[in-house]
Structures are given as structure tokens and as C-alpha cells.
Design an enzyme around this catalytic site. Structure first.
Site, PDB file in Angstrom:
ATOM      1  CD  GLU A  90      82.028  52.053 -23.962  1.00  0.00           C
ATOM      2  OE1 GLU A  90      82.215  50.966 -23.454  1.00  0.00           O
ATOM      3  OE2 GLU A  90      81.674  52.211 -25.144  1.00  0.00           O
ATOM      4  CB  CYS A 103      78.280  58.206 -30.311  1.00  0.00           C
ATOM      5  SG  CYS A 103      77.191  56.897 -29.753  1.00  0.00           S
ATOM      6  CB  CYS A 110      71.642  49.473 -21.134  1.00  0.00           C
ATOM      7  SG  CYS A 110      70.117  49.614 -22.103  1.00  0.00           S
ATOM      8  CB  CYS A 114      69.405  44.391 -27.141  1.00  0.00           C
ATOM      9  SG  CYS A 114      68.139  45.670 -27.190  1.00  0.00           S
ATOM     10  CB  CYS A 117      73.458  45.185 -26.871  1.00  0.00           C
ATOM     11  SG  CYS A 117      74.124  46.784 -26.424  1.00  0.00           S
ATOM     12  CB  CYS A 334      76.860  49.871 -27.511  1.00  0.00           C
ATOM     13  SG  CYS A 334      76.245  50.522 -29.023  1.00  0.00           S
TER      14      CYS A 334
HETATM   15  N1  SAH Z   1      69.050  52.127 -26.448  1.00  0.00           N
HETATM   16  C1  SAH Z   1      69.097  52.868 -27.671  1.00  0.00           C
HETATM   17  C2  SAH Z   1      70.399  53.589 -27.928  1.00  0.00           C
HETATM   18  C3  SAH Z   1      71.685  52.891 -27.614  1.00  0.00           C
HETATM   19  S1  SAH Z   1      72.161  51.529 -28.629  1.00  0.00           S
HETATM   20  C4  SAH Z   1      68.738  51.980 -28.833  1.00  0.00           C
HETATM   21  O1  SAH Z   1      68.543  50.787 -28.638  1.00  0.00           O
HETATM   22  O2  SAH Z   1      68.579  52.475 -29.936  1.00  0.00           O
HETATM   23  C5  SAH Z   1      72.629  52.241 -30.156  1.00  0.00           C
HETATM   24  C6  SAH Z   1      72.559  51.282 -31.342  1.00  0.00           C
HETATM   25  O3  SAH Z   1      73.667  50.360 -31.354  1.00  0.00           O
HETATM   26  C7  SAH Z   1      71.310  50.427 -31.335  1.00  0.00           C
HETATM   27  O4  SAH Z   1      70.774  50.361 -32.630  1.00  0.00           O
HETATM   28  C8  SAH Z   1      71.864  49.095 -30.898  1.00  0.00           C
HETATM   29  O5  SAH Z   1      71.002  48.052 -31.232  1.00  0.00           O
HETATM   30  C9  SAH Z   1      73.177  49.060 -31.612  1.00  0.00           C
HETATM   31  N2  SAH Z   1      74.130  48.045 -31.163  1.00  0.00           N
HETATM   32  C10 SAH Z   1      74.162  47.373 -30.000  1.00  0.00           C
HETATM   33  N3  SAH Z   1      75.183  46.501 -29.966  1.00  0.00           N
HETATM   34  C11 SAH Z   1      75.827  46.631 -31.140  1.00  0.00           C
HETATM   35  C12 SAH Z   1      76.966  45.991 -31.714  1.00  0.00           C
HETATM   36  N4  SAH Z   1      77.642  45.061 -31.069  1.00  0.00           N
HETATM   37  N5  SAH Z   1      77.342  46.360 -32.959  1.00  0.00           N
HETATM   38  C13 SAH Z   1      76.664  47.335 -33.617  1.00  0.00           C
HETATM   39  N6  SAH Z   1      75.598  47.968 -33.128  1.00  0.00           N
HETATM   40  C14 SAH Z   1      75.170  47.622 -31.904  1.00  0.00           C
END
Ligand code: SAH
Length: 343
Positions: A90, A103, A110, A114, A117, A334
Site C-alpha cells: 500500500e 506515504c 511487518c 504493535c 496496528c 496502515c
Molecule cells: N514502523 C514504522 C513506520 C510505519 S507505521 C513506525 O512504527 O513508525 C506508521 C505510523 O502509523 C506509526 O506511528 C504507527 O504506530 C501508526 N499506526 C499504526 N496503526 C495505526 C492506526 N490504526 N491508526 C493510526 N496510526 C496507526
């Protein structure tokens, strides 16, 4: 076959040299690829037939297939790209007052896990090559070409952890940044990490002018351990030591991203912990509404609570912004579009 989009200008010069061509043609070729944005070697009208035939033998000029595209009411466009091996990735085009921003994803899936996510719902299949990262930006620029617009900003904040695919991400950004490449200025490029400390240390030493963003999401180890497994490997004190070293070398303002998770990290206690954590740092914190992921129980904070949290930080002299929601009527979180497509 190696993708021509995985080659930096220097790589292409070396390739030409190795094949008994003059290296200065690399700049012409780069212009064809990234300025004129042609899709066929034969369109390179000032490049000799011989050189074109040689490149056709060794290098692929194929970009990415658009598998799906969603357009939000606010103009945000989400692309699902198909790689040559069928992997789905994406990328998002966002419109801000200051211009167009893409983006980009850095990996297929990944492994950071987290808990909130959607990207982690599907484990990492593989790293993206430099060319596949470059092509996401190129495809989005081609989309903008239809309206005569120019891509101005890049954020590596899509699926994947950029510092878990360090070399390919850095090579891709060097091509995106190159004056003969997509020519997007260093200060308009941001990398976001969940806190992979060895990557931060390596990045600090390179002294590049890209912006560094850290996904913080929790200001104490107890909570951060629960939300972000990376915190067990690199807890906050280790992370912040690396960030302070980075700041002392680079003198650049750091960005912290902080998802507002209802009832989890949005009370006055966390606001006060953030104040202490960021004290004395050249940094600001960006509060981000959480995009609902159907498989997860997390909710975004109520507007009222989000504002209270924001005000509390502001009152305590923390540099803070509250991010506007983008594309929340499409699968904007994401990994959501990809996950829904694979399902
Ligand atoms: N791995 C890297 C970059 C990808 S995630 C990182 O963790 O920074 C990009 C951002 O989107 C991160 O801050 C992540 O925590 C956030 N993110 C993940 N899931 C999300 C969601 N459902 N809504 C909003 N932001 C989210």
C-alpha cells in the site's frame, strides 16, 4: 532481472562503465526515468541503440501494477500495488496545505507486532527492494502528472519498519532525493521508526537531512511494553539515549508520533510523563487520531479528551500538534487496504 529503479545514479554510472559506455549517460537515463517518466527503454531518444539493447538485456524497466485504488472525500488516494512476484503493497497520496505527500511502505507486512496496528496482522513476507520503494513514489507522481502536479513530500510511514530494511530504504531515498532523480528535497523526506535503536544509531552517523519521526505511543515502559514489543528490546531509556546522541550530531528537530488510544494513553498522567520525557529536547509531539481496525479493540480518544490532552501538553510548554484526520472514510489505517484485499 534487476530493476533499473534499484540503481542509484552512482550504481548506474558504474554499470555503464563496466559495460564500456561513458558514465555521463547515467544522468540522461535518470532524466528519462524520473523527469520525463517514460515507461519504455525505446523512448530514450538520445541514448544509443547499443546501450538500450544492453540495458534491455540486464535491467527491467517495469514499474508496479495498480491492483486497487480508493479515493477519499478529502482527496486522499490509497493505492494497492502489485509487485512482480504478486506481493501487495500500500501507498497513500495525501493533500496538505503545503503540497502533495506520499506515504510509502518499506516491507511486505511487518514483524514489529504493535498491538494496535493492522500491518502486523500479516507477518513480514519480505523486504521491499529499493526499486519497489522508488516505484511507489514514481507511480504516485505519474498519477499527479495527469493534473500537472508535483509530489513534494515523502514519508516512509506505510507498512513495514524502515530500519528493519535499512539499506534498501536509504538507497531508495537517495534516488528520490537525487537532483537527477525525483528531486524531492531532504527536508521534505521523513522516516518513521518504532524505535529500532541500531538503525537510529546508524542513521545518526550518516548526517542526512531527512526528518526522523519516532512512534512513541506510550511514555512509560510498562505501557509501551504492552503496546509495542520493540520496547522490550530497546526500552525508553535506551531509545532516548540514542535519540539524544542523534540530536547532538544532527541538530535536527525530532518528531514524536503519539496515537490517541481511548482510555489507554490519554489521561493527565501520560501527559505529565510526556512532559518529563521530552524536557530539554529539540522535539515536538504529534497527537494522531487512531484509525479503527476491525480486528482490534482499540478506539480513538473522544474529541473532548483529545483536546484536553493537547491543552495539557501545551500548557506545560511541550511543542505539540493535533493531526487532522485524513481519508478516514477509506481503509486508511496502515495495512488495512492490503489486509482487506488479501481476506
Ligand atoms: N514502523 C514504522 C513506520 C510505519 S507505521 C513506525 O512504527 O513508525 C506508521 C505510523 O502509523 C506509526 O506511528 C504507527 O504506530 C501508526 N499506526 C499504526 N496503526 C495505526 C492506526 N490504526 N491508526 C493510526 N496510526 C496507526
Amino acid at each position: 532481472m534487476r530493476s533499473i529503479y534499484s540503481l542509484s545514479l552512482k550504481d548506474l554510472e558504474n554499470y555503464l562503465l563496466e559495460n564500456d559506455f561513458k558514465p555521463f549517460h547515467a544522468k540522461q537515463i535518470f532524466r528519462w526515468l524520473y523527469d520525463k517518466r517514460i515507461s519504455d527503454f525505446d523512448q530514450m531518444s538520445d541514448i544509443s541503440k547499443k546501450m538500450i539493447e544492453k540495458m534491455k538485456e540486464d535491467l527491467s524497466i517495469e514499474t508496479l501494477e495498480i491492483k486497487d485504488k480508493q479515493v477519499s472525500k478529502d482527496g486522499t488516494k490509497k493505492f494497492l500495488f502489485k509487485m512482480s512476484d504478486g506481493a501487495l503493497v500500500e501507498s497513500v497520496l495525501m493533500i496538505f496545505e503545503y503540497g502533495y505527500s506520499a506515504c510509502l511502505s518499506s516491507q511486505v507486512g511487518c514483524n514489529m507486532g504493535c498491538s494496535f496496528c493492522a500491518s502486523g496482522l500479516l507477518k513480514k513476507q519480505r523486504d521491499l527492494s529499493a526499486g519497489e520503494i522508488v516505484c511507489q513514489a514514481l507511480m504516485i507522481q505519474r498519477e499527479l502528472d495527469l493534473d500537472g502536479k508535483r509530489l513534494g513530500n515523502i514519508v516512509v510511514m506505510g507498512t513495514g519498519e524502515p530500519f528493519d530494511n535499512y539499506d534498501n530504504v536509504m538507497k531508495a531515498l537517495s534516488i528520490i532525493n537525487d537532483p537527477f532523480g525525483l528531486e524531492i528535497g531532504s527536508r521534505h523526506i521523513s522516516i518513521s521508526t518504532c524505535g529500532v535503536v541500531p538503525g537510529i544509531e546508524r542513521f545518526a552517523k550518516e548526517n542526512l537531512q531527512y526528518n526522523l519521526a519516532i512512534s512513541l505511543h506510550a511514555p512509560n515502559n510498562e505501557l509501551r511494553d504492552k503496546l509495542m514489543p520493540i520496547n522490550k528490546a530497546y526500552p525508553l531509556e535506551v531509545l532516548f539515549e540514542a535519540l539524544k546522541d542523534y540530536a547532538s550530531i544532527n541538530n535536527r528537530r525530532l518528531t514524536f508520533e503519539y496515537l490517541l488510544l481511548k482510555g489507554i494513553n490519554d489521561s493527565p498522567k501520560e501527559a505529565d510523563e510526556i512532559r518529563k520525557l521530552l524536557k530539554g529536547m529539540n522535539a515536538y509531539i504529534n497527537l494522531i487520531p487512531y484509525n479503527k481496525v476491525s480486528e482490534k479493540d482499540f478506539e480513538t480518544s473522544d474529541d473532548e479528551n483529545a483536546l484536553r490532552f493537547y491543552d495539557l501538553l501545551k500548557k506545560n510548554n511541550v511543542a505539540v500538534t493535533l493531526r487532522q484526520k485524513k481519508g478516514d472514510d477509506i481503509d486508511a489505517a496502515c495495512g488495512q487496504l492490503r489486509a482487506n484485499n488479501i481476506k
